[in-house]
Scaffold this active site. Sequence first.
Site, short mmCIF file in Angstrom:
data_model
loop_
_atom_site.label_atom_id
_atom_site.label_comp_id
_atom_site.label_asym_id
_atom_site.label_seq_id
_atom_site.Cartn_x
_atom_site.Cartn_y
_atom_site.Cartn_z
CG ASP A 160 22.74 29.08 35.15
OD1 ASP A 160 23.72 29.37 35.87
OD2 ASP A 160 21.57 29.29 35.49
CG ASN A 207 33.69 37.33 31.91
OD1 ASN A 207 34.29 38.36 32.25
ND2 ASN A 207 32.41 37.36 31.52
CB SER A 242 37.85 41.63 41.63
OG SER A 242 37.82 42.92 42.20
CB ALA A 263 28.67 38.66 49.10
CE1 TYR A 264 32.44 40.86 42.00
CE2 TYR A 264 34.10 42.32 42.94
CZ TYR A 264 33.56 41.66 41.85
OH TYR A 264 34.15 41.79 40.60
CE LYS A 282 34.95 38.38 40.94
NZ LYS A 282 34.75 37.57 39.73
CB VAL A 295 36.21 47.36 33.05
CG1 VAL A 295 35.99 47.51 31.54
CG2 VAL A 295 37.61 46.82 33.33
CB THR A 335 30.97 46.22 32.38
OG1 THR A 335 31.17 46.09 33.80
CG2 THR A 335 32.27 45.95 31.66
#
Length: 238
Positions: free
Chosen positions: A62, A89, A146, A160-161, A165, A194, A196
């Site tokens: 984790d 990743n 990203s 936030a994302y 990044k 992608v 996923t």
Amino acid sequence: MSTTQKVAVVTGGNRGLGFETSRQLAKKGYQVILTSRDEAKGQAAAEKLQAEGLDVIFHLLDVTNHESSKQLAEFIRQQFGKVDVLVNNAGIYIDDQAGENSIFDAKIDILEQTIETNVYGALQVTQALIPLMNENNYGRIVNVSSGMGQLHDMDGGSPAYRISKTALNALTRIFASELKGTNILVNSVCPGWVKTDLGGAKAPRTPEQGVDTIVWLATAADGSATGGFFRDRQPINW
Ligand SMILES: NC(=O)c1ccc[n+]([C@@H]2O[C@H](COP(=O)([O-])OP(=O)(O)OC[C@H]3O[C@@H](n4cnc5c(N)ncnc54)[C@H](OP(=O)(O)O)[C@@H]3O)[C@@H](O)[C@H]2O)c1
């Protein structure tokens, strides 16, 4: 394992890009340590790749748990005595789950959770494994970032994302700078959009296409680029 076989660690390896990166590195002859925060899922993913005849083992990790990173490093030291590749990743994208997508409503706890995984997670796994790379003067560290973290054409939404990044890219630059003159290369990669669980069903790229540049950087020859940001094997703006 032969002594010349390279050892690669992939975080978040139980599904998506991490799973496919594990497969592609193992296909290139690497001994892959597929890590996951969930024992059952990680074990099942490793068994699937073993059934394909690949050298893949599972280890619990984790990335938000400091002890977990230390235990992984200790396991690797005892089992293999070295690590050649680290693919950071593991990542989360939970802006949308919070029911908000604008910075005007950005919730600090969503920012904290995202940064804890996407930034501090990558930081502490890297810190735990770098001593093993240094001992061998060999390392390839790939931070799966990203385009959403690019300052060059930063857009609105998913704060936030995006912030996580951008900060991950800063880690890439700082580590690369402090490792200058060594054979440990550190780069960021944007895999593109992608298909996923994270990317969703509308994404145009397959996981295999998505991991191409990740694997390219993970297997780069001595003297290759460090401190860069790449997509489709080409440098892109920060
Ligand atoms: N897909 C895209 O279009 C896209 C585009 C740009 C960048 N990326 C980046 O690519 C990376 C992989 O994304 P993906 O699309 O493969 O996403 P995914 O299918 O959602 O997989 C994410 C992986 O990260 C793991 N993870 C999350 N938190 C973790 C933690 N604390 N410790 C260990 N593992 C953890 C997940 O484990 P669980 O199964 O236990 O949740 C899962 O294995 C991410 O960093 C993402 O930001 C993806």
